[in-house]
Design an enzyme around this catalytic site. Structure first.
Site, PDB file in Angstrom:
ATOM      1  N   SER A 124      21.547  37.143   2.225  1.00 44.82           N
ATOM      2  CA  SER A 124      20.634  36.894   3.340  1.00 44.82           C
ATOM      3  C   SER A 124      20.000  35.528   3.183  1.00 44.82           C
ATOM      4  CB  SER A 124      19.512  37.930   3.347  1.00 44.82           C
ATOM      5  OG  SER A 124      18.610  37.686   2.279  1.00 44.82           O
ATOM      6  N   ASP A 125      19.641  34.894   4.293  1.00 45.21           N
ATOM      7  CA  ASP A 125      18.801  33.710   4.186  1.00 45.21           C
ATOM      8  C   ASP A 125      17.495  34.168   3.534  1.00 45.21           C
ATOM      9  OD1 ASP A 125      17.691  31.194   4.327  1.00 45.21           O
ATOM     10  OD2 ASP A 125      18.340  30.833   6.380  1.00 45.21           O
ATOM     11  N   CYS A 126      16.795  33.206   2.926  1.00 44.32           N
ATOM     12  CA  CYS A 126      15.732  33.616   2.005  1.00 44.32           C
ATOM     13  C   CYS A 126      14.554  34.248   2.741  1.00 44.32           C
ATOM     14  CB  CYS A 126      15.330  32.444   1.149  1.00 44.32           C
ATOM     15  SG  CYS A 126      16.723  32.028   0.070  1.00 44.32           S
TER      16      CYS A 126
ATOM     17  N   ALA B  71      14.941  36.777   4.764  1.00 42.79           N
ATOM     18  CA  ALA B  71      15.334  37.243   6.099  1.00 42.79           C
ATOM     19  C   ALA B  71      15.049  38.734   6.285  1.00 42.79           C
ATOM     20  CB  ALA B  71      16.811  36.954   6.358  1.00 42.79           C
TER      21      ALA B  71
END
Ligand SMILES: *[C@@H]1O[C@H](CO)[C@@H](O)[C@H](O)[C@H]1NC(C)=O
Ligand SMILES: *[C@@H]1O[C@H](CO)[C@@H](O)[C@H](O)[C@H]1NC(C)=O
Ligand SMILES: *[C@@H]1O[C@H](CO)[C@@H](O)[C@H](O)[C@H]1NC(C)=O
Ligand SMILES: *[C@@H]1O[C@H](CO)[C@@H](O)[C@H](O)[C@H]1NC(C)=O
Ligand SMILES: *[C@@H]1O[C@H](CO)[C@@H](O)[C@H](O)[C@H]1NC(C)=O
Ligand SMILES: *[C@@H]1O[C@H](CO)[C@@H](O)[C@H](O)[C@H]1NC(C)=O
Ligand SMILES: *[C@@H]1O[C@H](CO)[C@@H](O)[C@H](O)[C@H]1NC(C)=O
Ligand SMILES: *[C@@H]1O[C@H](CO)[C@@H](O)[C@H](O)[C@H]1NC(C)=O
Length: 813
Positions: free
Chosen positions: A331-333, A335
């Protein structure tokens, strides 16, 4: 990754972490990474399956089959996960993974960045600070690494082998850092979102607006980062060894950061399936299928209502099943936290969101693990709520096992368990090596784009001008402007002024002025989209003033990632030449001087359209559609769909100090017949063309063997008097009667060097299904029947050298 506010907190906490003063940081020792502890100036490299490690921990390594190198990776990973308790399992679903020391598995930090060189972003890569006493005095210090030009510059070179070489150099430096206990093996680069809108703050990080070019950048960079010579393909791709692991991000339909309060954290991208297939997913598909990338990152935003990281169709359906990812999805950080706390998706609790993303196919949660809440650091979301999700029956333990399998298979392939002798001797001497620095310089030169050169003002002859005036805010551009973002400290840093001063005296009044202007990361950056496409007003005024009072025309050098509306300069005869230098990295000052003084003839072409500012008033940044809708006054986006008046420099514009002419072997064109095999698809035709629609308008490429090619040679003639490089860009233009098709689309390109007065032959073999395929209304990729055109357009519109030829495509039944 995170918002700028979050970055500030990360950075300050990271400083704390390096002094090991917060309990959270010191309690998480990672033997094989930053906290290795060996001394004596030697590498601190260690592998998981090292008998002495196990012995020191009082464990018998032979008991652990996961360390038996003669077993297949799959069996070993199953064995490893089999040893772990459910608590241990969920504690490894975050980027700062705990490992399972009880059974010999050390912690691992997944988050590293290498967008255009090793970056200090994230908790893993640790350059030494020359101003600070070193903690481990015996270990070789590394203060800096090679900072290549930003990706938008490299993209402008249109040179695939440059992109791959940069990936190779970075992965060598990464391996060296890993051996020294200062870096990881898993890198969350490249950023391959298409620049759909010219205001996007992250254009500098990307290869531009064309999905095919972006995809080719991804494939080459990823292969440079990952491939080990001799192991580019493998009969079992899940055991193909990797030099380092790259990650294509951010999937999908992400390119709004913060536009008048529309932030990426809450933004719901409403995207038609056709645009998804044709534009937003295409680079990712190429990255996975042709680059064989080992990771994909999902983005913060939602796509048609569903957060990207919780969308089972996008993750396990498309990336894993349809494209066949060999690797993990991260995941993007933050997210997952964002979808819960901020987007409040479906009113889900933290546990419910955790269950949803695991079910959708997410394997790893990047979290800002050091955010402190209620006095204690909060771990990644999945590690915090995963156990409860399993205990409450919302997540099956087998879903957790699947995620861990994807993660440990990747680490197996990286030699994390067994070592990788081929790279173990790399050390500090392999960082900032002569070769890497020359590549950075050469790359920066290759990406320079000459936008205007009236009367051949450039190149300047230093002997003719005793002294030159250097003006403008970017003449002394600091490192943080030239290097762009996601960077580490550079091996060396040369400002534009320093670069110029090696050739000529710098003097306040002189016959000739070079003005260094542009924008910077206050204006375009992650978390901040642009409000307009203009230069700061006082710069425009200053440039016009200097041009007006100067006896000779001036030279304007622009530093920026995205395009700038400099119509005022393009039209002004007192501004003789304009050079776009992007953000050219540590060697940028030298590269600029090499171009200005003619040691290098510019061959870069713009990887995105430079719009006039009026364009943005026609179109909100939040509308995702690519195609124009005349009934709504909606103009369309990118060179593929916009043909209105508000273009300053078109996509692929770029001049040279010489002239190139093409001669194509295709003559009058060619005809191809494909076997339709009963797989005809309908197409929409423009009004007036409906009556002439053929009985089989198009064939679906998914059900066709697609072996046919259109082959031709182009002779690129350098008819000027200096040597230079030039990129041949090949477009196809769909049959004119087909409605809703792109105006044209890039299907191939190649950069060649040609000596003055000579010619070079470039061969192209276009696969009919790929090069002539279009995405029709219901999102099928089809080859239309009719006459398509192959078009070769020079970046220099004043050169009479564009050539085109028709390709008639028909189907046999
Ligand atoms: C490793 O596995 C192989 C194949 O099953 C086996 O023959 C060998 O004895 C194992 N080695 C150890 C140290 O257990
Ligand atoms: C492409 O880049 C490589 C560096 O990787 C360089 O050696 C080569 O000269 C470049 N090609 C052209 C035509 O500029
Ligand atoms: C998300 O929500 C949390 C809790 O309400 C808040 O502290 C944080 O600032 C929000 N973050 C963003 C990016 O909006
Ligand atoms: C200025 O340019 C003129 C010709 O245009 C030349 O004769 C003169 O030497 C130049 N002066 C300097 C200081 O470069
Ligand atoms: C980079 O590090 C080297 C030592 O490894 C040092 O000599 C050099 O000055 C550093 N470069 C910069 C720009 O600080
Ligand atoms: C323009 O204004 C900004 C902000 O006040 C200032 O930092 C900058 O130096 C000015 N630039 C010029 C070219 O005067
Ligand atoms: C190209 O077309 C012209 C006119 O239609 C014709 O005279 C010529 O023979 C054609 N050449 C080839 C190579 O097909
Ligand atoms: C392209 O040129 C090569 C030789 O340089 C030749 O073998 C080949 O047949 C040519 N291809 C076409 C399609 O003209």
């Amino acid at each position: 990754m995170a918002s700028s506010a979050m970055h500030v907190s990360i950075l300050s906490l990271l400083l704390l972490a390096t002094t090991a003063s917060i309990p959270h940081a010191s309690s998480r020792a990672a033997p094989s990474q930053a906290d290795g502890g060996a001394t004596g100036g030697k590498a601190v490299y260690t592998k998981v399956c090292d008998a002495s490690r196990f012995m020191a921990a009082g464990l018998d390594m032979s008991k652990y089959r996961y360390c038996n190198a003669s077993l297949p990776y799959g069996d070993r990973v199953r064995d490893l996960i089999g040893w772990m308790t459910v608590e241990e399992k969920v504690s490894n679903l975050g980027d700062w993974a705990d490992g399972a020391p009880r059974v010999g598995l050390p912690p691992y930090k997944w988050w590293s960045e290498a967008l255009h060189g090793l970056s200090s972003t994230g908790p893993t890569t640790k350059f030494d600070d020359p101003k600070k006493p070193r903690l481990h005095s015996g270990r070789a210090a590394v203060f800096n690494g090679t900072v290549f030009a930003n990706v938008i510059n490299s993209a402008a070179s249109f040179n695939e082998s440059l992109w791959k070489s940069i990936g190779q150099a970075i992965s060598t430096e990464a391996r060296a850092m890993y051996n020294l206990g200062k870096g990881g093996l898993t890198y969350w680069s490249p950023n391959i979102n298409v620049v759909r809108d010219p205001r996007w703050g992250r254009a500098l990080e990307t290869p531009g607006e064309d999905p095919y070019v972006v995809g080719r950048y991804a494939v080459n960079f990823v292969r440079g980062m990952q491939d080990i010579p001799g192991h580019e393909v493998a009969s079992d791709p899940m055991s193909r060894p990797l030099k380092t692991s790259a990650c294509c991000k951010h999937y999908a339909a992400y390119d709004v950061d913060d536009w008048y309060g529309h932030t990426r954290f809450k933004f719901d991208a409403r995207v038609e399936e056709r645009d998804m297939v044709e534009t937003f997913q295409r680079p990712f598909e190429m990255c996975v299928r042709h680059g064989d990338v080992s990771s994909v990152m999902c983005s913060y935003n939602r796509v048609n209502g569903i957060p990207a990281c919780a969308d089972a169709r996008l993750l396990s359906g498309t990336i894993r099943r349809d494209w066949g990812l060999h690797g993990y999805i991260v995941s993007d950080c933050d997210a997952v936290r964002v979808m819960t706390d901020n987007a409040t998706w479906l009113g889900y609790t933290a546990v419910e969101s955790t269950a949803a993303v695991l079910k959708a196919g997410l394997d790893l949660d990047c979290g800002e693990s050091w955010i402190v809440q209620d006095g204690k650091p909060v771990m990644d979301f999945l590690t915090t709520y995963g156990l409860e999700a399993v205990q409450k029956g919302k997540t099956r333990e087998s879903d957790v096992d699947n995620a861990l399998t994807n993660l440990y298979m990747t680490l197996m392939r990286l030699g994390y368990f067994d070592g990788m002798p081929r790279y173990e001797s790399l050390n500090e001497k392999d960082i900032c090596s002569h070769d890497h620095r020359s590549l950075a310089l050469d790359g920066a030169r290759q990406g320079m784009v000459l936008l205007k050169n009236h009367g051949g003002l450039l190149p300047l002859d230093p002997k003719k001008f005793g002294a030159i005036a250097v003006r403008g805010p970017h003449a002394e551009a600091p490192e943080k402007i030239m290097d762009g973002d996601y960077t580490g400290p550079p091996c060396r840093y040369v400002t534009p002024r320093e670069g110029i001063s090696k050739d000529v005296k710098i003097w306040h009044h002189a016959n000739l002025t070079i003005y260094f202007g542009g924008i910077n990361m206050h204006i375009e950056r992650e978390g901040n989209d642009r409000e307009d496409l203009l230069l700061p007003k006082n710069q425009t005024e200053e440039i016009l003033h200097i041009a007006a009072v100067s006896s000779n025309p001036i030279v304007l050098v622009i530093l920026s990632g995205g395009g700038i509306d400099i119509s005022f300069a393009q039209g002004n005869p007192k501004i003789g030449a304009i050079l776009w230098a992007g953000y050219p990295g540590g060697e940028g000052g030298i590269a600029i001087a090499d171009v200005i003084f003619g040691r290098y003839s510019p061959g870069g072409r713009l990887p995105l359209t430079w719009f006039k500012n009026k364009y943005i008033h026609q179109i909100p940044m939040t509308s995702m559609e690519l195609r124009p809708r005349p009934d709504h006054g909606y103009p369309g986006r990118t060179y593929k769909f916009y043909d209105g008046p508000y273009v300053l420099y078109r996509f692929a514009h770029g001049l040279s100090y010489t002239k190139f002419r093409y001669e194509s072997s295709a003559g009058n064109g060619t005809a191809v017949t494909l076997a339709a095999g009963g797989h005809c698809k309908q197409l929409s035709y423009k009004a007036g063309a409906v009556d002439t629609a053929p009985s089989c308008p198009a064939i679906d490429v998914a059900s066709h063997a697609c072996k046919e090619t259109v082959d031709f040679n182009v002779s690129v003639v350098n008819c000027g008097d200096v040597d230079g490089s030039h990129t041949v860009l090949v477009y196809t233009v769909p049959p004119p009667e087909v409605a809703g098709a792109p105006i044209k689309q890039v299907v191939a390109f190649q950069r060649v060097f040609v000596k003055a007065g000579r010619a070079a032959t470039v061969g192209f073999s276009l696969k009919v299904c790929e090069a002539f395929g279009i995405v029709e209304k219901t999102a099928y990729t089809v080859v239309p029947s009719g006459v398509s055109t192959v078009l070769l357009e020079n970046g220099d519109t004043s050169s009479p050298s564009s050539v085109s030829f028709p390709v008639k495509i028909s189907f046999s039944t």
